[in-house]
Design a protein around this motif. Structure first.
Motif, short mmCIF file in Angstrom:
data_model
loop_
_atom_site.label_atom_id
_atom_site.label_comp_id
_atom_site.label_asym_id
_atom_site.label_seq_id
_atom_site.Cartn_x
_atom_site.Cartn_y
_atom_site.Cartn_z
N PRO A 1 -17.07 -35.36 -20.52
CA PRO A 1 -18.04 -36.44 -20.75
C PRO A 1 -18.42 -36.63 -22.21
O PRO A 1 -19.04 -37.63 -22.54
N ASN A 2 -18.05 -35.71 -23.08
CA ASN A 2 -18.46 -35.84 -24.48
C ASN A 2 -17.75 -36.98 -25.21
O ASN A 2 -18.35 -37.64 -26.04
N HIS A 3 -16.46 -37.17 -24.88
CA HIS A 3 -15.71 -38.16 -25.67
C HIS A 3 -14.55 -38.73 -24.87
O HIS A 3 -14.19 -38.20 -23.83
N PHE B 1 -21.13 -45.83 -27.83
CA PHE B 1 -20.79 -44.59 -28.53
C PHE B 1 -21.88 -44.24 -29.53
O PHE B 1 -22.68 -45.10 -29.92
N HIS B 2 -21.87 -42.99 -29.97
CA HIS B 2 -22.66 -42.59 -31.13
C HIS B 2 -21.86 -43.03 -32.36
O HIS B 2 -20.94 -42.34 -32.78
N GLY B 3 -22.14 -44.20 -32.89
CA GLY B 3 -21.42 -44.67 -34.08
C GLY B 3 -20.17 -45.45 -33.73
O GLY B 3 -19.94 -45.82 -32.57
N LEU C 1 -24.11 -32.08 -34.10
CA LEU C 1 -23.37 -31.44 -33.00
C LEU C 1 -23.32 -32.32 -31.76
O LEU C 1 -22.30 -32.42 -31.11
N THR C 2 -24.44 -32.96 -31.43
CA THR C 2 -24.46 -33.72 -30.18
C THR C 2 -24.00 -35.17 -30.37
O THR C 2 -23.59 -35.81 -29.42
N GLU C 3 -24.06 -35.68 -31.60
CA GLU C 3 -23.69 -37.08 -31.79
C GLU C 3 -22.46 -37.27 -32.67
O GLU C 3 -21.96 -38.38 -32.82
N PRO D 1 -14.02 -40.51 -30.12
CA PRO D 1 -15.24 -41.34 -29.97
C PRO D 1 -16.26 -40.66 -29.07
O PRO D 1 -15.98 -40.35 -27.91
N ASP D 2 -17.45 -40.42 -29.62
CA ASP D 2 -18.47 -39.63 -28.95
C ASP D 2 -19.36 -40.54 -28.09
O ASP D 2 -20.06 -41.41 -28.61
N LEU D 3 -19.30 -40.33 -26.78
CA LEU D 3 -20.04 -41.21 -25.88
C LEU D 3 -21.55 -41.05 -26.09
O LEU D 3 -22.04 -39.93 -26.26
N PRO E 1 -21.81 -27.95 -25.22
CA PRO E 1 -23.01 -28.09 -26.08
C PRO E 1 -23.02 -29.37 -26.90
O PRO E 1 -24.05 -29.72 -27.46
N TYR E 2 -21.86 -30.06 -26.97
CA TYR E 2 -21.80 -31.29 -27.78
C TYR E 2 -22.44 -32.49 -27.08
O TYR E 2 -22.45 -33.59 -27.62
N VAL E 3 -22.89 -32.27 -25.85
CA VAL E 3 -23.57 -33.33 -25.10
C VAL E 3 -25.01 -32.87 -24.88
O VAL E 3 -25.27 -31.68 -24.68
N SER E 4 -25.94 -33.82 -24.90
CA SER E 4 -27.35 -33.44 -24.81
C SER E 4 -27.65 -32.79 -23.46
O SER E 4 -27.04 -33.11 -22.44
CA CA Z 1 -21.58 -35.74 -28.06
#
Ligand code: CA
Ligand code: CA
Length: 647
Positions: free
Chosen positions: A257-259, A276-278, A324-326, A334-336, A369-372
């Motif tokens: 789910p992170n990317h 996405f984040h950015g 880390l999370t974004e 691409p970070d969701l 950990p890369y997702v909230s």
């Molecule tokens: Ca993330």
């Protein structure tokens, strides 16, 4: 009417009918040509999810992709399917449709009409009856042993899918980063091998469709609702899980789910501006801005890991955690935006869809950990409401139990959040075991890391392992001898937790860094010179390791204490760690001895769980035990695991 008149009349009718049909057909072509000629008419190319079920969720959010989807009205023909609201992207290429599913809903195909200012079109959503849950979506238990497979590198069950037409040039077994042809059917064809070995649960690296010629590993998704054509079809995946369940085996789905992959259509063209984040041009890097000196950490590490300390730290301001999370993993993925409720709903529905479609038994969760943590709580809540037994194992690639334990579910953290994660992989034990075996650290570090089980709400569900697809194989390291590989197996298969084995380690497959650690399993391809799936095909050293591992697994299956028993540390020093696994029914003593030469250890049993034992039967290894009064004396060979059953 005579026969001749009847015949003429029938012919006339037929001719007239054909003429009417032809006119209607031509007219149809003309009108549809007019329709498609309209440049601003709406068109739907894709509906996600492609289907849904009765009585599962009160709502389903559809993401339509296409053209000119700025809807003024959407409605569906099926009773109790009510369009709640819609939201189109500013360019009209996407339309979100929230459907409310009423209690009177019956299975059928909802045909939905979509009107815009410039025309209308339809799309369909089949809504089916749910499958019987019996024997599906089981979750894993303390009796299970996980076996990690990269399907592209395990066995080629269908040479026809090696190079799908849409991916020309992607298949080349001589290139370590190309697709090699392994597939889902290949895994299914070797279930007997896995069953005989003694593993019970398969974790397959992601099977969703990937986009790049080097995405054999599966972590570059371009379609979260499709099986990658190199690996087979959705039916292949369903059949694999059915076949596994028939053999009383389980399957974990690797979810990310992170990317998504850089080639996912969303990357260049997201459905919402904050999907996405950015953006590909402007985003954070997924690395902590903190230097090791921030927490006074030692510099030398076998494998670098991100500094997740700041995420578990109640004292860090958000700016020290946001990267880390974004940030975009590896700088390109691409970070969701898992803070966007529509993204949360999309990802939760996607996981529910796979669980229901395939009957899978749990999820291995990538880059946890890369997702909230808010997301994990929401995602788990949505999933567990339907599948209370599904297990989730999260990748928290970090050596420190104060960090990994923060992510286990079962209690709220300082942030008030319960991630609901079944367990993280036991990376702290992984780092410790490798420090001991491959870098000469004192064996007492095992007792030290297990001491910190107190930090976890459920240490018994941790997943001990010594290697996976991201780590060097033990025989691929300078000190990685057969004896040390055996010690690693011995520990993870007797210590508390649900162990994980990486494919090929059971035959001592070599492999240095990625992608060398992802070689093809010998015998998975008909052209292979050796077939290590069979006893006769294994080289003597492969057979030696296979026999060793299957014996350990057999012992584990026979002795509930090794699966479910409480762990007591009995003795520990620089070379040896002795522990007991205890259930009401039995007590088992395990001696892990990494020293080069044989040794004797005297264990006073007074006031220990082994108290009262008068006899110890060796059930594994070459160790010997004898009793003098209330002392048990163990004699163990150099670099060995010995296991005894106490009487
Ligand atoms: Ca993330
Ligand atoms: Ca194939």
């Amino acid at each position: 009417m005579n026969e001749k008149t009847k015949m003429w009349r029938a012919m006339w009718f037929r001719a007239a009918f054909a003429l009417v049909f032809l006119l209607a057909f031509v007219n149809g072509i003309r009108s549809s040509a007019q329709e498609s000629a309209k440049p601003d008419a709406p068109a739907v190319n894709k509906v996600e999810p492609p289907n849904w079920w009765v009585g599962m969720t009160p709502e389903v959010m559809l993401l339509l992709s296409g053209k000119n989807l700025r809807a003024t009205h959407v409605s569906c023909n099926l009773h109790d399917v009510v369009v709640g609201r819609t939201e189109s992207s500013s360019d009209g290429d996407y339309l979100f449709v929230w459907l409310k599913l009423g209690p009177e809903l019956h299975s059928g195909t909802a045909v939905c009409r979509l009107a815009t200012a410039h025309g209308e079109t339809t799309f369909e959503l089949p809504i089916g009856a749910r499958q019987q849950i019996l024997g599906r979506n089981q979750g894993i238990s303390l009796d299970d042993v996980i076996y990690l497979i990269m399907p592209d590198r395990f066995a080629n069950g269908d040479p026809l899918n090696d190079e799908p037409p849409e991916f020309p040039g992607s298949h080349d077994r001589s290139k370590p980063r190309a697709w090699h042809g392994g597939d889902l059917r290949g895994v299914q064809q070797h279930l007997d091998y896995l069953k005989d070995l003694g593993v019970t649960t398969l974790w397959l690296t992601p099977i969703v469709k990937n986009g790049a010629t080097q995405d054999y590993h599966g972590y570059g998704a371009v379609d979260l609702y499709a099986v990658d054509p190199h690996l087979g079809t959705l039916a292949d995946y369903q059949q694999l899980i059915q076949a596994a369940h028939k053999q009383h085996m389980k399957v974990l789905f690797d979810v990310v789910p992170n990317h998504v992959g850089p080639r996912h259509p969303w990357a260049a063209h997201p459905p919402m501006p904050d999907w996405f984040h950015g953006t590909p041009e402007r985003h954070l890097k997924a690395a902590s801005p903190l230097k090791d000196s921030f927490y006074g950490l030692p510099e030398k590490k076998e494998i670098t890991n991100d500094a997740f300390e700041s995420l578990a730290d109640p004292h860090t301001p958000p700016q020290l955690r946001r990267n880390l999370t974004e940030g975009w993993f590896a700088g390109i993925l691409p970070d969701l935006n898992t803070e966007n409720p529509a993204v949360v709903e999309y990802l939760a529905q996607n996981s529910i869809w796979w669980a229901e479609t395939a009957g899978l038994d749990g999820y291995r969760i990538d880059t946890f950990p890369y997702v909230s943590r808010e997301f994990w709580e929401q995602w788990h809540t949505a999933l567990r409401r339907i599948y209370p037994r599904l297990s989730t194992i999260g990748e928290v690639f970090h050596p420190d139990p104060t960090v990994t334990s923060f992510y286990q579910g079962g209690r709220k953290g300082w942030d008030g959040i319960d991630t609901q994660l079944t367990a993280p992989f036991d990376f702290p034990l992984y780092f410790t075991l490798r420090d001991i075996l491959l870098r000469g650290a004192p064996v007492g570090k095992l007792a030290n890391i297990l001491r910190q089980d107190s930090l976890y709400p459920h240490p018994e569900f941790l997943v001990p392992f010594f290697g996976n697809h991201d780590t060097t194989r033990i025989p691929g390291t300078p000190l990685g001898t057969t004896a040390r590989l055996k010690l690693a197996f011995g520990l993870i298969l007797t210590v508390r937790g649900i162990p994980e084995i990486y494919y090929g380690d059971e035959i001592g497959m070599p492999g240095e860094r990625d992608p060398d650690n992802r070689r093809d399993f010998p015998g998975g391809w008909t052209e292979d010179s050796r077939n290590a799936f069979t006893k006769i095909g294994r080289a003597p050293e492969q057979e030696e390791m296979y026999t060793y591992v299957s014996a350990l697994l057999g012992m584990r299956a026979q002795h509930p204490a090794l699966r479910r028993g409480k762990l007591w540390s009995l003795a520990s020093d620089d070379t040896t760690y002795v522990f007991v696994r205890e259930t009401d029914e039995e007590k088992v003593v395990v001696a892990f001895h990494a020293g080069a030469t044989a040794r004797e250890i005297a264990l006073p049993l007074e006031d220990t769980p082994a108290h009262g034992a008068t006899n110890a039967t060796a059930i594994f290894g070459l160790g010997q035990a004898e009793f003098t009064g209330k002392t048990m004396k163990l004699r163990v060979p150099g670099q060995s695991i010995s296991v005894f059953l106490l009487r």
